[in-house]
Design a protein around this motif. Structure first.
Motif, mmCIF file in Angstrom:
data_model
loop_
_atom_site.group_PDB
_atom_site.id
_atom_site.type_symbol
_atom_site.label_atom_id
_atom_site.label_comp_id
_atom_site.label_asym_id
_atom_site.label_seq_id
_atom_site.Cartn_x
_atom_site.Cartn_y
_atom_site.Cartn_z
ATOM 1 N N LEU A 11 0.939 -1.190 0.183
ATOM 2 C CA LEU A 11 -0.083 -0.112 0.347
ATOM 3 C C LEU A 11 0.892 0.929 -0.088
ATOM 4 C CD1 LEU A 11 -3.260 1.498 0.388
ATOM 5 C CD2 LEU A 11 -2.552 1.050 2.780
ATOM 6 N N ARG A 38 -1.867 -7.529 -15.051
ATOM 7 C CA ARG A 38 -2.083 -6.645 -13.160
ATOM 8 C C ARG A 38 -3.602 -7.078 -13.729
ATOM 9 N NH1 ARG A 38 -1.164 -0.309 -13.714
ATOM 10 N NH2 ARG A 38 -2.520 0.526 -16.019
ATOM 11 N N THR A 40 -7.682 -5.984 -12.123
ATOM 12 C CA THR A 40 -8.564 -5.467 -11.107
ATOM 13 C C THR A 40 -9.607 -6.665 -11.048
ATOM 14 O OG1 THR A 40 -9.591 -3.887 -12.111
ATOM 15 C CG2 THR A 40 -8.089 -3.033 -11.030
ATOM 16 N N PRO A 88 -3.875 5.674 -8.466
ATOM 17 C CA PRO A 88 -4.354 4.979 -7.749
ATOM 18 C C PRO A 88 -5.549 4.303 -8.368
ATOM 19 C CG PRO A 88 -5.111 7.295 -7.018
ATOM 20 C CD PRO A 88 -3.740 7.544 -8.472
ATOM 21 N N ASP A 90 -3.147 2.403 -10.443
ATOM 22 C CA ASP A 90 -2.310 1.200 -11.041
ATOM 23 C C ASP A 90 -2.582 1.275 -10.162
ATOM 24 O OD1 ASP A 90 0.100 3.615 -11.203
ATOM 25 O OD2 ASP A 90 -0.792 3.091 -12.843
ATOM 26 N N THR A 91 -3.608 0.069 -9.025
ATOM 27 C CA THR A 91 -3.991 -0.582 -8.127
ATOM 28 C C THR A 91 -5.175 -1.878 -8.612
ATOM 29 O OG1 THR A 91 -5.037 1.237 -6.720
ATOM 30 C CG2 THR A 91 -5.910 -1.068 -6.305
ATOM 31 N N GLN A 117 -0.469 -8.264 -4.753
ATOM 32 C CA GLN A 117 -1.223 -6.756 -4.853
ATOM 33 C C GLN A 117 -0.195 -5.517 -4.442
ATOM 34 O OE1 GLN A 117 -4.733 -6.575 -4.746
ATOM 35 N NE2 GLN A 117 -4.669 -4.502 -5.113
ATOM 36 N N VAL A 118 -0.778 -4.915 -5.179
ATOM 37 C CA VAL A 118 -0.364 -3.098 -5.357
ATOM 38 C C VAL A 118 -1.356 -2.439 -5.416
ATOM 39 C CG1 VAL A 118 1.171 -1.574 -6.531
ATOM 40 C CG2 VAL A 118 1.454 -3.153 -7.142
ATOM 41 N N THR A 119 -1.807 -1.669 -3.894
ATOM 42 C CA THR A 119 -3.239 -0.446 -3.224
ATOM 43 C C THR A 119 -2.381 0.882 -3.620
ATOM 44 O OG1 THR A 119 -4.054 -2.100 -2.588
ATOM 45 C CG2 THR A 119 -5.158 0.028 -2.192
ATOM 46 N N VAL A 120 -2.933 1.436 -4.494
ATOM 47 C CA VAL A 120 -2.024 3.057 -4.471
ATOM 48 C C VAL A 120 -3.530 4.444 -4.105
ATOM 49 C CG1 VAL A 120 -1.155 5.173 -5.607
ATOM 50 C CG2 VAL A 120 -0.664 2.399 -6.040
ATOM 51 N N SER A 121 -3.345 4.819 -2.745
ATOM 52 C CA SER A 121 -4.094 5.512 -2.201
ATOM 53 C C SER A 121 -3.760 6.659 -3.046
ATOM 54 C CB SER A 121 -4.119 5.613 -0.891
ATOM 55 O OG SER A 121 -2.957 5.828 -0.348
#
Length: 122
Positions: A11, A38, A40, A88, A90-91, A117-121
């Motif tokens: 994250l 990737r 989602t 975001p 890119d999540t 998992q990649v999470t971009v806030s």
């Protein structure tokens, strides 16, 4: 036979950087192209980039080519995806895959990792 394990996800805030790693086992890893994809929820797997076995040819998707880069170290059986200026959008779960040629189609790749998992806030 090639086994792949991704790592390095997490994250982060928008604008940050991450480097994903793809560790491979198998004697013939150096003969394979390695791609990054990737995905989602509810969407098809999206091509991110790929690198030829000798590292001499890389191709990164147009949507991310200004921010992402791929490299490999065959001596260490590693492939890397360097991601900068993350957004975001890119999540996703990021996968590495190995196949006999470089291509953007997922079906070309024979071996897949479990994903990271990649999470971009915002």
């Amino acid at each position: 036979q090639v086994q792949l394990i991704e790592s390095g996800g997490g994250l982060v805030q928008a604008g940050a950087s991450l480097r994903l790693s793809c560790a491979a086992s198998g004697r013939t890893f150096g003969n394979y192209a390695v791609g990054w994809f990737r995905q989602t929820p509810g969407k098809e797997r999206e091509f991110v980039g790929t690198i030829w076995w000798n590292g001499g040819t890389t191709y990164v998707a147009e949507a991310v080519k200004d921010r992402f880069a791929i490299s490999r170290d065959n001596a260490k059986n590693m492939v890397y995806l360097e991601m900068n200026s993350l957004k975001p959008e890119d999540t996703a779960v990021y996968y590495c895959a190995a196949g006999g040629r470089i291509a953007s189609r997922a079906s070309v790749y024979d071996y897949w990792g479990q994903g990271t998992q990649v999470t971009v806030s915002p």
